[in-house]
Design a protein around this motif. Structure first.
Motif, short mmCIF file in Angstrom:
data_model
loop_
_atom_site.label_atom_id
_atom_site.label_comp_id
_atom_site.label_asym_id
_atom_site.label_seq_id
_atom_site.Cartn_x
_atom_site.Cartn_y
_atom_site.Cartn_z
N LEU A 27 41.73 -45.93 -22.72
CA LEU A 27 42.82 -46.70 -22.13
C LEU A 27 44.13 -46.38 -22.84
O LEU A 27 45.16 -46.21 -22.19
CB LEU A 27 42.51 -48.20 -22.21
N GLU A 28 44.08 -46.27 -24.15
CA GLU A 28 45.29 -45.94 -24.92
C GLU A 28 45.86 -44.58 -24.48
O GLU A 28 47.07 -44.45 -24.29
CB GLU A 28 44.97 -45.90 -26.41
N HIS A 29 45.00 -43.60 -24.29
CA HIS A 29 45.46 -42.27 -23.87
C HIS A 29 46.07 -42.34 -22.47
O HIS A 29 47.11 -41.72 -22.20
CB HIS A 29 44.30 -41.28 -23.91
N ILE A 35 53.31 -43.32 -19.85
CA ILE A 35 54.63 -43.60 -20.41
C ILE A 35 55.39 -42.31 -20.65
O ILE A 35 56.58 -42.20 -20.33
CB ILE A 35 54.51 -44.44 -21.70
N GLU A 36 54.71 -41.30 -21.18
CA GLU A 36 55.35 -40.01 -21.41
C GLU A 36 55.83 -39.40 -20.09
O GLU A 36 56.93 -38.85 -20.02
CB GLU A 36 54.40 -39.06 -22.14
N ASP A 37 55.01 -39.49 -19.05
CA ASP A 37 55.40 -38.99 -17.73
C ASP A 37 56.63 -39.73 -17.22
O ASP A 37 57.57 -39.12 -16.70
CB ASP A 37 54.27 -39.18 -16.71
N TRP A 38 56.63 -41.04 -17.35
CA TRP A 38 57.75 -41.86 -16.88
C TRP A 38 59.03 -41.50 -17.62
O TRP A 38 60.09 -41.36 -17.01
CB TRP A 38 57.39 -43.32 -17.04
N LEU A 39 58.93 -41.33 -18.93
CA LEU A 39 60.12 -40.99 -19.72
C LEU A 39 60.62 -39.58 -19.44
O LEU A 39 61.82 -39.31 -19.52
CB LEU A 39 59.82 -41.15 -21.22
#
Length: 47
Positions: A27-29, A35-39
């Motif tokens: 879940l953490e991954h 989040i990385e994709d969104w940023l």
């Protein structure tokens, strides 16, 4: 590395856990990757 705490409903947690399990990742991954994709690809559609 910084940490955050986020309150979500049990239903949301179950859905996220299912997505992570189906993808074969933690879940953490899953959350870190999204989040990385969104940023990396911000959108002006966010309200």
């Amino acid at each position: 590395m910084a940490s955050i705490t986020l309150d979500i409903s049990d239903e949301q947690l179950q859905k996220l856990q299912a997505i992570a399990q189906e993808s074969g990742i933690s879940l953490e991954h899953l959350l870190r990757t999204r989040i990385e994709d969104w940023l990396s690809h911000p959108t002006s559609d966010f309200v």
